[in-house]
Motif scaffolding. Sequence first.
Motif, PDB file in Angstrom:
ATOM      1  N   ALA A   8     -22.426  37.202   1.027  1.00  0.00           N
ATOM      2  CA  ALA A   8     -21.313  37.731   0.233  1.00  0.00           C
ATOM      3  C   ALA A   8     -20.961  36.707  -0.836  1.00  0.00           C
ATOM      4  CB  ALA A   8     -20.101  37.980   1.126  1.00  0.00           C
ATOM      5  N   PHE A   9     -20.633  37.211  -2.025  1.00  0.00           N
ATOM      6  CA  PHE A   9     -20.308  36.303  -3.125  1.00  0.00           C
ATOM      7  C   PHE A   9     -18.926  36.627  -3.683  1.00  0.00           C
ATOM      8  CE2 PHE A   9     -20.264  35.258  -7.682  1.00  0.00           C
ATOM      9  CZ  PHE A   9     -20.443  33.879  -7.578  1.00  0.00           C
ATOM     10  N   GLY A  38     -30.946  32.815   0.816  1.00  0.00           N
ATOM     11  CA  GLY A  38     -29.564  32.535   0.407  1.00  0.00           C
ATOM     12  C   GLY A  38     -29.462  31.185  -0.279  1.00  0.00           C
ATOM     13  N   PHE A  39     -30.088  30.170   0.308  1.00  0.00           N
ATOM     14  CA  PHE A  39     -30.028  28.837  -0.311  1.00  0.00           C
ATOM     15  C   PHE A  39     -30.805  28.806  -1.624  1.00  0.00           C
ATOM     16  CE2 PHE A  39     -28.203  27.456   3.676  1.00  0.00           C
ATOM     17  CZ  PHE A  39     -27.276  26.539   3.229  1.00  0.00           C
ATOM     18  N   ASP A  40     -31.887  29.575  -1.706  1.00  0.00           N
ATOM     19  CA  ASP A  40     -32.625  29.625  -2.982  1.00  0.00           C
ATOM     20  C   ASP A  40     -31.756  30.256  -4.073  1.00  0.00           C
ATOM     21  OD1 ASP A  40     -34.782  28.335  -1.956  1.00  0.00           O
ATOM     22  OD2 ASP A  40     -35.965  30.149  -1.589  1.00  0.00           O
ATOM     23  N   ARG A  41     -31.027  31.287  -3.698  1.00  0.00           N
ATOM     24  CA  ARG A  41     -30.116  31.888  -4.683  1.00  0.00           C
ATOM     25  C   ARG A  41     -29.052  30.865  -5.106  1.00  0.00           C
ATOM     26  NH1 ARG A  41     -25.851  36.889  -3.845  1.00  0.00           N
ATOM     27  NH2 ARG A  41     -24.629  36.372  -5.697  1.00  0.00           N
ATOM     28  N   ALA A  42     -28.514  30.155  -4.129  1.00  0.00           N
ATOM     29  CA  ALA A  42     -27.474  29.161  -4.449  1.00  0.00           C
ATOM     30  C   ALA A  42     -28.010  28.103  -5.409  1.00  0.00           C
ATOM     31  CB  ALA A  42     -26.969  28.504  -3.170  1.00  0.00           C
ATOM     32  N   ALA A  43     -29.288  27.758  -5.255  1.00  0.00           N
ATOM     33  CA  ALA A  43     -29.866  26.702  -6.097  1.00  0.00           C
ATOM     34  C   ALA A  43     -30.108  27.183  -7.523  1.00  0.00           C
ATOM     35  CB  ALA A  43     -31.177  26.209  -5.484  1.00  0.00           C
ATOM     36  N   THR A  44     -30.407  28.464  -7.689  1.00  0.00           N
ATOM     37  CA  THR A  44     -30.835  28.938  -9.005  1.00  0.00           C
ATOM     38  C   THR A  44     -29.746  29.695  -9.771  1.00  0.00           C
ATOM     39  OG1 THR A  44     -31.773  30.882  -7.920  1.00  0.00           O
ATOM     40  CG2 THR A  44     -33.290  29.070  -8.403  1.00  0.00           C
ATOM     41  N   ASP A  45     -28.723  30.147  -9.079  1.00  0.00           N
ATOM     42  CA  ASP A  45     -27.678  30.948  -9.719  1.00  0.00           C
ATOM     43  C   ASP A  45     -26.506  30.029 -10.098  1.00  0.00           C
ATOM     44  OD1 ASP A  45     -25.547  32.589 -10.337  1.00  0.00           O
ATOM     45  OD2 ASP A  45     -25.927  34.019  -8.720  1.00  0.00           O
ATOM     46  N   ASP A  46     -26.303  29.840 -11.410  1.00  0.00           N
ATOM     47  CA  ASP A  46     -25.240  28.931 -11.869  1.00  0.00           C
ATOM     48  C   ASP A  46     -23.853  29.412 -11.459  1.00  0.00           C
ATOM     49  OD1 ASP A  46     -27.054  27.264 -13.015  1.00  0.00           O
ATOM     50  OD2 ASP A  46     -26.818  28.060 -15.057  1.00  0.00           O
ATOM     51  N   GLY A  47     -23.744  30.711 -11.208  1.00  0.00           N
ATOM     52  CA  GLY A  47     -22.452  31.266 -10.778  1.00  0.00           C
ATOM     53  C   GLY A  47     -22.053  30.793  -9.387  1.00  0.00           C
ATOM     54  N   VAL A  48     -23.045  30.445  -8.567  1.00  0.00           N
ATOM     55  CA  VAL A  48     -22.756  29.940  -7.212  1.00  0.00           C
ATOM     56  C   VAL A  48     -22.440  28.453  -7.325  1.00  0.00           C
ATOM     57  CG1 VAL A  48     -23.682  29.517  -4.911  1.00  0.00           C
ATOM     58  CG2 VAL A  48     -24.283  31.635  -6.120  1.00  0.00           C
ATOM     59  N   ARG A  49     -21.226  28.077  -6.938  1.00  0.00           N
ATOM     60  CA  ARG A  49     -20.815  26.666  -7.083  1.00  0.00           C
ATOM     61  C   ARG A  49     -20.442  26.030  -5.750  1.00  0.00           C
ATOM     62  NH1 ARG A  49     -16.901  26.929 -12.161  1.00  0.00           N
ATOM     63  NH2 ARG A  49     -16.620  24.717 -11.684  1.00  0.00           N
ATOM     64  N   ALA A  50     -20.559  26.811  -4.659  1.00  0.00           N
ATOM     65  CA  ALA A  50     -20.407  26.252  -3.309  1.00  0.00           C
ATOM     66  C   ALA A  50     -20.981  27.271  -2.332  1.00  0.00           C
ATOM     67  CB  ALA A  50     -18.945  25.979  -2.970  1.00  0.00           C
ATOM     68  N   ARG A 195     -12.641  29.145   3.835  1.00  0.00           N
ATOM     69  CA  ARG A 195     -12.769  29.886   2.565  1.00  0.00           C
ATOM     70  C   ARG A 195     -11.964  29.205   1.461  1.00  0.00           C
ATOM     71  NH1 ARG A 195     -11.844  34.568   5.785  1.00  0.00           N
ATOM     72  NH2 ARG A 195     -13.867  35.401   6.430  1.00  0.00           N
ATOM     73  N   ALA A 196     -10.765  28.775   1.798  1.00  0.00           N
ATOM     74  CA  ALA A 196      -9.925  28.111   0.785  1.00  0.00           C
ATOM     75  C   ALA A 196     -10.586  26.811   0.313  1.00  0.00           C
ATOM     76  CB  ALA A 196      -8.532  27.826   1.358  1.00  0.00           C
ATOM     77  N   LEU A 197     -11.148  26.067   1.250  1.00  0.00           N
ATOM     78  CA  LEU A 197     -11.826  24.815   0.890  1.00  0.00           C
ATOM     79  C   LEU A 197     -13.031  25.109   0.000  1.00  0.00           C
ATOM     80  CD1 LEU A 197     -12.347  21.740   1.281  1.00  0.00           C
ATOM     81  CD2 LEU A 197     -13.680  22.350   3.314  1.00  0.00           C
ATOM     82  N   ALA A 198     -13.820  26.111   0.391  1.00  0.00           N
ATOM     83  CA  ALA A 198     -15.018  26.446  -0.391  1.00  0.00           C
ATOM     84  C   ALA A 198     -14.619  26.892  -1.799  1.00  0.00           C
ATOM     85  CB  ALA A 198     -15.826  27.530   0.325  1.00  0.00           C
TER      86      ALA A 198
END
Length: 262
Positions: A8-9, A38-50, A195-198
């Motif tokens: 979920a994003f 999921g981690f590959d998406r996190a690495a390549t998607d600039d929108g994912v910041r945590a 969630r708040a921390l993330a």
Amino acid sequence: MTDTVLCAFADGVLTLTLNRPEKLNAFDEDMHVALRAGFDRAATDDGVRAVLVTGAGRGFCAGQDLGNRDPRKWTEPPNLGRTLDTYYNPLLKRIRGLAKPVICAVNGVAAGAGANVAIACDLVLAARSARFIEAFAKIGLVPDAGGTWTLPHLVGEARAKALALTGEPISAEDAARWGLIWKVVDDDALMDEARALAARLAAGPTLGLGLTKKLIQEAPGRSLEAQLDAERDAQARAGRSADYAEGVTAFLEKRPARFVGR
Ligand code: T3D
């Protein structure tokens, strides 16, 4: 077929929920593949910041699915070195190598590779009822998923050996007291706090946070002199970021900073 990892994003945070609750989220191949994606998406998607990792149901993760390792069905023993090469080691490298914060909300028991995946994350919060178990000794294996590296770094050799050689559970409170995790949160407050921390970290200066993570992780292998050089290089890079300019401007204008992550 159910998704073995729910993805979920929102608010810059990619939440990855291990989702085999009937097996306490034990790892099978599908779950490895989905978590890695999921981690590959996190690495390549600039929108994912945590990234926030947690588990569905009453457990966080019970390690390898032992139903898939039944010796009564073997024609010959499995090559576990190959499964580490194929699944666990690439996952650990992704968690540690991601230039963004990875928060883990340990919602219940974390055993075997499940415990070691949790403690490989950058900020680990655990529900008061959670337990950590280096279960490997109970089945004749060695700790994997980075445990023989992470454990002594976090808690020192004496405690690392005690956990790994006995396979005894450690409570969330002791884990926090020992420095194995960051902190304990009441069960019903865990996800709100995680969630708040993330979200807070996702709104932060991502480039600087990623460089900070790397510096701290790499420090144990370096001399002070080499680490000072590494800090100089990282600071030179951070000092050229848009977020540094924004952070200082916001301070001078007495307003909250609006970081863009680069
Ligand atoms: O093989 C390779 O690729 C090498 C890599 C290895 C990495 C590893 O992680 S090795 C270590 C594997 N994990 C374990 O040894 C832990 C096994 N599980 C437990 O010791 C206990 O389940 C727990 C201490 C984690 C939790 O105990 P408890 O009493 O809260 O729950 P439970 O009743 O034991 O488990 C609930 C269900 O989950 C149960 O299923 P059932 O009987 O209700 O149908 C149980 O069989 C299942 N389950 C728990 N852990 C696993 C599992 N099923 C498959 N694999 C598991 N690891």
